[in-house]
Design a protein around this motif. Structure first.
Motif, PDB file in Angstrom:
ATOM      1  N   GLY A  16      -3.052  57.290  46.176  1.00 56.78           N
ATOM      2  CA  GLY A  16      -1.680  57.708  46.404  1.00 56.78           C
ATOM      3  C   GLY A  16      -1.515  59.199  46.301  1.00 56.78           C
ATOM      4  O   GLY A  16      -2.377  59.909  45.787  1.00 56.78           O
ATOM      5  N   TYR A  17      -0.384  59.655  46.772  1.00 53.71           N
ATOM      6  CA  TYR A  17      -0.081  61.081  46.776  1.00 53.71           C
ATOM      7  C   TYR A  17      -0.093  61.652  45.363  1.00 53.71           C
ATOM      8  O   TYR A  17      -0.652  62.700  45.115  1.00 53.71           O
ATOM      9  N   PHE A  18       0.515  60.948  44.424  1.00 56.81           N
ATOM     10  CA  PHE A  18       0.601  61.453  43.061  1.00 56.81           C
ATOM     11  C   PHE A  18      -0.448  60.839  42.133  1.00 56.81           C
ATOM     12  O   PHE A  18      -0.625  61.298  41.025  1.00 56.81           O
ATOM     13  N   GLY A  19      -1.102  59.799  42.555  1.00 55.68           N
ATOM     14  CA  GLY A  19      -2.058  59.119  41.691  1.00 55.68           C
ATOM     15  C   GLY A  19      -3.484  59.429  42.072  1.00 55.68           C
ATOM     16  O   GLY A  19      -3.774  60.283  42.900  1.00 55.68           O
ATOM     17  N   GLY A  20      -4.386  58.731  41.473  1.00 51.29           N
ATOM     18  CA  GLY A  20      -5.791  58.907  41.770  1.00 51.29           C
ATOM     19  C   GLY A  20      -6.203  58.085  42.974  1.00 51.29           C
ATOM     20  O   GLY A  20      -5.390  57.467  43.647  1.00 51.29           O
ATOM     21  N   TYR A  21      -7.492  58.102  43.226  1.00 50.61           N
ATOM     22  CA  TYR A  21      -8.018  57.331  44.341  1.00 50.61           C
ATOM     23  C   TYR A  21      -9.279  56.591  43.911  1.00 50.61           C
ATOM     24  O   TYR A  21      -9.943  56.965  42.948  1.00 50.61           O
ATOM     25  N   TYR A  22      -9.564  55.532  44.628  1.00 51.01           N
ATOM     26  CA  TYR A  22     -10.765  54.733  44.437  1.00 51.01           C
ATOM     27  C   TYR A  22     -11.386  54.534  45.806  1.00 51.01           C
ATOM     28  O   TYR A  22     -10.691  54.165  46.749  1.00 51.01           O
ATOM     29  N   THR A  36     -16.456  55.463  43.783  1.00 50.76           N
ATOM     30  CA  THR A  36     -16.009  56.806  43.440  1.00 50.76           C
ATOM     31  C   THR A  36     -14.550  56.756  43.049  1.00 50.76           C
ATOM     32  O   THR A  36     -13.751  56.073  43.692  1.00 50.76           O
ATOM     33  N   THR A  37     -14.199  57.476  42.009  1.00 46.81           N
ATOM     34  CA  THR A  37     -12.799  57.610  41.625  1.00 46.81           C
ATOM     35  C   THR A  37     -12.532  59.059  41.232  1.00 46.81           C
ATOM     36  O   THR A  37     -13.434  59.795  40.841  1.00 46.81           O
ATOM     37  N   GLY A  38     -11.290  59.446  41.351  1.00 43.02           N
ATOM     38  CA  GLY A  38     -10.913  60.808  40.998  1.00 43.02           C
ATOM     39  C   GLY A  38      -9.410  60.980  41.132  1.00 43.02           C
ATOM     40  O   GLY A  38      -8.677  60.028  41.359  1.00 43.02           O
ATOM     41  N   LYS A  42      -8.328  64.147  36.804  1.00 47.22           N
ATOM     42  CA  LYS A  42      -9.618  63.720  36.264  1.00 47.22           C
ATOM     43  C   LYS A  42     -10.749  64.230  37.148  1.00 47.22           C
ATOM     44  O   LYS A  42     -10.577  64.409  38.345  1.00 47.22           O
ATOM     45  N   LEU A  43     -11.906  64.426  36.537  1.00 52.19           N
ATOM     46  CA  LEU A  43     -13.083  64.761  37.315  1.00 52.19           C
ATOM     47  C   LEU A  43     -13.517  63.551  38.122  1.00 52.19           C
ATOM     48  O   LEU A  43     -13.333  62.416  37.714  1.00 52.19           O
ATOM     49  N   GLU A  44     -14.101  63.819  39.245  1.00 52.55           N
ATOM     50  CA  GLU A  44     -14.578  62.725  40.079  1.00 52.55           C
ATOM     51  C   GLU A  44     -15.741  62.012  39.385  1.00 52.55           C
ATOM     52  O   GLU A  44     -16.615  62.646  38.809  1.00 52.55           O
ATOM     53  N   GLU A  45     -15.709  60.696  39.422  1.00 53.89           N
ATOM     54  CA  GLU A  45     -16.780  59.880  38.853  1.00 53.89           C
ATOM     55  C   GLU A  45     -17.410  59.086  39.985  1.00 53.89           C
ATOM     56  O   GLU A  45     -16.711  58.472  40.786  1.00 53.89           O
ATOM     57  N   ILE A  46     -18.739  59.105  40.051  1.00 55.75           N
ATOM     58  CA  ILE A  46     -19.460  58.384  41.093  1.00 55.75           C
ATOM     59  C   ILE A  46     -20.478  57.467  40.426  1.00 55.75           C
ATOM     60  O   ILE A  46     -21.220  57.891  39.542  1.00 55.75           O
ATOM     61  N   VAL A  47     -20.503  56.208  40.849  1.00 55.07           N
ATOM     62  CA  VAL A  47     -21.446  55.221  40.322  1.00 55.07           C
ATOM     63  C   VAL A  47     -22.158  54.568  41.504  1.00 55.07           C
ATOM     64  O   VAL A  47     -21.515  54.191  42.480  1.00 55.07           O
TER      65      VAL A  47
END
Length: 125
Positions: A16-22, A36-38, A42-47
């Protein structure tokens, strides 16, 4: 071979515009998953992880149960300007099928999110 067995890769995104992404990629040819989330400061996290062939087959069965290939191409709530966008790309040999939306979802969206969360071991909101 069913149409679902022709899927080589599934790429899914929600944010979302104001939220994070997955963002998730399920590679059914190489039996691997990337998540991936960020955002939201928050810093981007990749698994990355490998999955078993049986897990990949079960995932495809779930997608078929959800009738993913027959979802509408677009789900949009025209009354909302900023909100949550999502997209699912189904990569096959000769084509990519895209389903997407903004603040509007197919009836099976909740179960799709659960299937993605289960195969990645991470939330997909």
């Amino acid at each position: 071979m069913t149409e679902y067995e022709k899927i080589k890769k599934i790429e899914a995104y929600v944010g979302g515009y104001f939220g994070g992404y997955y963002q998730v990629e399920v590679d059914l040819e190489n039996n691997s998953v990337s998540w991936t989330t960020g955002g939201e400061g928050k810093l981007e996290e990749i698994v990355h992880k490998n999955i078993r062939l049986a897990t990949a087959k079960k995932f495809l069965e779930q997608l078929e149960t959800l009738d993913l290939l027959n979802w509408e191409e677009e789900y949009v709530d025209p009354g909302t300007l900023d909100g949550t966008q999502w997209q699912v790309d189904l990569v096959m040999e000769d084509l990519t099928i895209t389903k997407h939306g903004c603040n509007c979802y197919p009836e099976q969206w909740g179960k799709f999110r659960q299937a993605i969360s289960k195969i990645t071991g991470k939330p997909f909101r």
